[in-house]
Design a protein around this motif. Structure first.
Motif, PDB file in Angstrom:
ATOM      1  N   ILE A   1     -39.937 -15.843   8.684  1.00  0.00           N
ATOM      2  CA  ILE A   1     -38.787 -16.014   7.796  1.00  0.00           C
ATOM      3  C   ILE A   1     -39.091 -15.411   6.430  1.00  0.00           C
ATOM      4  O   ILE A   1     -40.138 -15.673   5.838  1.00  0.00           O
ATOM      5  CB  ILE A   1     -38.427 -17.507   7.654  1.00  0.00           C
ATOM      6  CG1 ILE A   1     -37.923 -18.047   8.990  1.00  0.00           C
ATOM      7  CG2 ILE A   1     -37.384 -17.719   6.552  1.00  0.00           C
ATOM      8  CD1 ILE A   1     -37.638 -19.533   8.997  1.00  0.00           C
ATOM      9  N   SER A   2     -38.174 -14.595   5.939  1.00  0.00           N
ATOM     10  CA  SER A   2     -38.261 -14.090   4.570  1.00  0.00           C
ATOM     11  C   SER A   2     -37.171 -14.771   3.742  1.00  0.00           C
ATOM     12  O   SER A   2     -36.176 -15.251   4.282  1.00  0.00           O
ATOM     13  CB  SER A   2     -38.121 -12.572   4.530  1.00  0.00           C
ATOM     14  OG  SER A   2     -36.891 -12.180   5.073  1.00  0.00           O
ATOM     15  N   LEU A   3     -37.389 -14.801   2.438  1.00  0.00           N
ATOM     16  CA  LEU A   3     -36.496 -15.532   1.542  1.00  0.00           C
ATOM     17  C   LEU A   3     -35.892 -14.613   0.492  1.00  0.00           C
ATOM     18  O   LEU A   3     -36.554 -13.695   0.011  1.00  0.00           O
ATOM     19  CB  LEU A   3     -37.269 -16.648   0.839  1.00  0.00           C
ATOM     20  CG  LEU A   3     -37.930 -17.680   1.741  1.00  0.00           C
ATOM     21  CD1 LEU A   3     -38.842 -18.587   0.933  1.00  0.00           C
ATOM     22  CD2 LEU A   3     -36.886 -18.492   2.492  1.00  0.00           C
ATOM     23  N   HIS A   4     -34.655 -14.903   0.124  1.00  0.00           N
ATOM     24  CA  HIS A   4     -33.951 -14.190  -0.935  1.00  0.00           C
ATOM     25  C   HIS A   4     -33.487 -15.245  -1.935  1.00  0.00           C
ATOM     26  O   HIS A   4     -32.869 -16.239  -1.553  1.00  0.00           O
ATOM     27  CB  HIS A   4     -32.755 -13.425  -0.381  1.00  0.00           C
ATOM     28  CG  HIS A   4     -33.118 -12.521   0.751  1.00  0.00           C
ATOM     29  ND1 HIS A   4     -33.640 -11.261   0.555  1.00  0.00           N
ATOM     30  CD2 HIS A   4     -33.067 -12.711   2.089  1.00  0.00           C
ATOM     31  CE1 HIS A   4     -33.875 -10.703   1.733  1.00  0.00           C
ATOM     32  NE2 HIS A   4     -33.540 -11.564   2.685  1.00  0.00           N
ATOM     33  N   LEU A   5     -33.790 -15.036  -3.216  1.00  0.00           N
ATOM     34  CA  LEU A   5     -33.549 -16.028  -4.253  1.00  0.00           C
ATOM     35  C   LEU A   5     -32.728 -15.445  -5.390  1.00  0.00           C
ATOM     36  O   LEU A   5     -32.966 -14.318  -5.825  1.00  0.00           O
ATOM     37  CB  LEU A   5     -34.898 -16.522  -4.798  1.00  0.00           C
ATOM     38  CG  LEU A   5     -34.896 -17.382  -6.057  1.00  0.00           C
ATOM     39  CD1 LEU A   5     -34.165 -18.699  -5.822  1.00  0.00           C
ATOM     40  CD2 LEU A   5     -36.326 -17.625  -6.517  1.00  0.00           C
ATOM     41  N   SER A   6     -31.777 -16.235  -5.869  1.00  0.00           N
ATOM     42  CA  SER A   6     -31.054 -15.919  -7.088  1.00  0.00           C
ATOM     43  C   SER A   6     -31.020 -17.178  -7.940  1.00  0.00           C
ATOM     44  O   SER A   6     -30.734 -18.266  -7.423  1.00  0.00           O
ATOM     45  CB  SER A   6     -29.633 -15.455  -6.764  1.00  0.00           C
ATOM     46  OG  SER A   6     -28.949 -15.127  -7.958  1.00  0.00           O
TER      47      SER A   6
ATOM     48  N   GLY B   1     -29.137 -22.186   1.144  1.00  0.00           N
ATOM     49  CA  GLY B   1     -29.139 -23.390   0.323  1.00  0.00           C
ATOM     50  C   GLY B   1     -28.746 -23.057  -1.096  1.00  0.00           C
ATOM     51  O   GLY B   1     -29.029 -21.965  -1.593  1.00  0.00           O
ATOM     52  N   ILE B   2     -28.065 -23.989  -1.734  1.00  0.00           N
ATOM     53  CA  ILE B   2     -27.672 -23.822  -3.128  1.00  0.00           C
ATOM     54  C   ILE B   2     -27.863 -25.156  -3.825  1.00  0.00           C
ATOM     55  O   ILE B   2     -27.692 -26.217  -3.206  1.00  0.00           O
ATOM     56  CB  ILE B   2     -26.217 -23.318  -3.244  1.00  0.00           C
ATOM     57  CG1 ILE B   2     -25.890 -22.919  -4.673  1.00  0.00           C
ATOM     58  CG2 ILE B   2     -25.239 -24.315  -2.703  1.00  0.00           C
ATOM     59  CD1 ILE B   2     -24.598 -22.122  -4.816  1.00  0.00           C
TER      60      ILE B   2
ATOM     61  N   ALA C   1     -34.045 -24.365 -13.648  1.00  0.00           N
ATOM     62  CA  ALA C   1     -33.652 -23.348 -12.657  1.00  0.00           C
ATOM     63  C   ALA C   1     -34.669 -23.280 -11.522  1.00  0.00           C
ATOM     64  O   ALA C   1     -34.308 -23.112 -10.360  1.00  0.00           O
ATOM     65  CB  ALA C   1     -33.505 -21.991 -13.338  1.00  0.00           C
ATOM     66  N   ARG C   2     -35.936 -23.425 -11.847  1.00  0.00           N
ATOM     67  CA  ARG C   2     -36.972 -23.393 -10.814  1.00  0.00           C
ATOM     68  C   ARG C   2     -36.910 -24.622  -9.924  1.00  0.00           C
ATOM     69  O   ARG C   2     -37.111 -24.543  -8.713  1.00  0.00           O
ATOM     70  CB  ARG C   2     -38.341 -23.195 -11.450  1.00  0.00           C
ATOM     71  CG  ARG C   2     -38.561 -21.710 -11.727  1.00  0.00           C
ATOM     72  CD  ARG C   2     -39.337 -21.427 -12.958  1.00  0.00           C
ATOM     73  NE  ARG C   2     -39.531 -19.985 -13.092  1.00  0.00           N
ATOM     74  CZ  ARG C   2     -38.655 -19.165 -13.667  1.00  0.00           C
ATOM     75  NH1 ARG C   2     -37.528 -19.628 -14.167  1.00  0.00           N
ATOM     76  NH2 ARG C   2     -38.899 -17.865 -13.744  1.00  0.00           N
ATOM     77  N   PHE C   3     -36.604 -25.772 -10.506  1.00  0.00           N
ATOM     78  CA  PHE C   3     -36.413 -26.967  -9.686  1.00  0.00           C
ATOM     79  C   PHE C   3     -35.208 -26.772  -8.756  1.00  0.00           C
ATOM     80  O   PHE C   3     -35.280 -27.092  -7.567  1.00  0.00           O
ATOM     81  CB  PHE C   3     -36.224 -28.208 -10.563  1.00  0.00           C
ATOM     82  CG  PHE C   3     -35.899 -29.430  -9.776  1.00  0.00           C
ATOM     83  CD1 PHE C   3     -36.850 -30.029  -8.965  1.00  0.00           C
ATOM     84  CD2 PHE C   3     -34.630 -29.979  -9.817  1.00  0.00           C
ATOM     85  CE1 PHE C   3     -36.544 -31.160  -8.217  1.00  0.00           C
ATOM     86  CE2 PHE C   3     -34.316 -31.106  -9.078  1.00  0.00           C
ATOM     87  CZ  PHE C   3     -35.275 -31.699  -8.273  1.00  0.00           C
ATOM     88  N   ALA C   4     -34.122 -26.219  -9.287  1.00  0.00           N
ATOM     89  CA  ALA C   4     -32.943 -25.943  -8.456  1.00  0.00           C
ATOM     90  C   ALA C   4     -33.306 -25.008  -7.315  1.00  0.00           C
ATOM     91  O   ALA C   4     -32.851 -25.185  -6.176  1.00  0.00           O
ATOM     92  CB  ALA C   4     -31.816 -25.351  -9.300  1.00  0.00           C
ATOM     93  N   ALA C   5     -34.153 -24.011  -7.586  1.00  0.00           N
ATOM     94  CA  ALA C   5     -34.571 -23.062  -6.544  1.00  0.00           C
ATOM     95  C   ALA C   5     -35.356 -23.766  -5.440  1.00  0.00           C
ATOM     96  O   ALA C   5     -35.178 -23.473  -4.256  1.00  0.00           O
ATOM     97  CB  ALA C   5     -35.404 -21.943  -7.158  1.00  0.00           C
ATOM     98  N   LYS C   6     -36.208 -24.690  -5.824  1.00  0.00           N
ATOM     99  CA  LYS C   6     -37.008 -25.416  -4.823  1.00  0.00           C
ATOM    100  C   LYS C   6     -36.114 -26.322  -3.978  1.00  0.00           C
ATOM    101  O   LYS C   6     -36.291 -26.419  -2.751  1.00  0.00           O
ATOM    102  CB  LYS C   6     -38.113 -26.208  -5.519  1.00  0.00           C
ATOM    103  CG  LYS C   6     -39.126 -25.287  -6.201  1.00  0.00           C
ATOM    104  CD  LYS C   6     -40.145 -26.045  -7.019  1.00  0.00           C
ATOM    105  CE  LYS C   6     -41.015 -25.091  -7.829  1.00  0.00           C
ATOM    106  NZ  LYS C   6     -42.240 -25.731  -8.323  1.00  0.00           N
ATOM    107  N   GLU C   7     -35.135 -26.955  -4.609  1.00  0.00           N
ATOM    108  CA  GLU C   7     -34.174 -27.770  -3.862  1.00  0.00           C
ATOM    109  C   GLU C   7     -33.328 -26.899  -2.928  1.00  0.00           C
ATOM    110  O   GLU C   7     -33.069 -27.266  -1.783  1.00  0.00           O
ATOM    111  CB  GLU C   7     -33.268 -28.530  -4.836  1.00  0.00           C
ATOM    112  CG  GLU C   7     -33.955 -29.677  -5.544  1.00  0.00           C
ATOM    113  CD  GLU C   7     -34.161 -30.879  -4.657  1.00  0.00           C
ATOM    114  OE1 GLU C   7     -33.247 -31.235  -3.893  1.00  0.00           O
ATOM    115  OE2 GLU C   7     -35.257 -31.473  -4.715  1.00  0.00           O
ATOM    116  N   ALA C   8     -32.900 -25.748  -3.410  1.00  0.00           N
ATOM    117  CA  ALA C   8     -32.118 -24.824  -2.578  1.00  0.00           C
ATOM    118  C   ALA C   8     -32.944 -24.326  -1.398  1.00  0.00           C
ATOM    119  O   ALA C   8     -32.425 -24.151  -0.290  1.00  0.00           O
ATOM    120  CB  ALA C   8     -31.608 -23.654  -3.415  1.00  0.00           C
ATOM    121  N   LEU C   9     -34.239 -24.122  -1.616  1.00  0.00           N
ATOM    122  CA  LEU C   9     -35.131 -23.700  -0.530  1.00  0.00           C
ATOM    123  C   LEU C   9     -35.183 -24.760   0.564  1.00  0.00           C
ATOM    124  O   LEU C   9     -35.080 -24.439   1.752  1.00  0.00           O
ATOM    125  CB  LEU C   9     -36.529 -23.420  -1.073  1.00  0.00           C
ATOM    126  CG  LEU C   9     -37.609 -23.107  -0.038  1.00  0.00           C
ATOM    127  CD1 LEU C   9     -37.240 -21.878   0.785  1.00  0.00           C
ATOM    128  CD2 LEU C   9     -38.956 -22.929  -0.719  1.00  0.00           C
TER     129      LEU C   9
END
Length: 116
Positions: A94-99, A7-8, A45-53
């Motif tokens: 499931i493991s997650l990778h975040l940028s 997700g992005i 950026a944190r909101f974007a990360a949650k949406e990407a998740l």
């Protein structure tokens, strides 16, 4: 291990800030107290990360934004999960990778979900 989702998401920082100002209840629904104390660019950026998740997981009706936190750190960004989402990902293996990044008034995040 195999990738099970990606997700992005990108967020206009000024627009996000204006929305938080016009609808104060969003802060408590979208961001943890620690995230709320961060600069606007970091909050976006944190909101974007949650949406990407959400996108990486194919959507989630049980997802609560405050069950996902991206703490400030010195190294690579990581999710700190609690509640139903933490349980669901543990059970599913499931493991997650975040940028995450922000520049030029935009914040962006990319999440890869991977089976263990």
């Amino acid at each position: 291990m195999a990738i099970v989702g990606h997700g992005i998401d990108i967020v206009d920082v000024a627009r996000f800030g204006a929305k938080l100002e016009s609808t104060p209840a969003l802060r408590d629904r979208l961001l943890t107290p620690a995230e709320q104390a961060m600069p606007l660019e970091s909050r976006a950026a944190r909101f974007a990360a949650k949406e990407a998740l959400i996108k990486a997981l194919g959507g989630s009706s049980d997802f609560r934004f405050v069950d996902v936190e991206i703490p400030r750190g010195d190294g690579r960004p990581e999710f700190s999960l609690s509640g139903d989402i933490a349980t669901a990902l543990e059970v599913a293996g499931i493991s997650l990778h975040l940028s995450i990044s922000h520049d030029g008034g935009m914040a962006i995040a990319s999440v890869i979900a991977e089976s263990r």
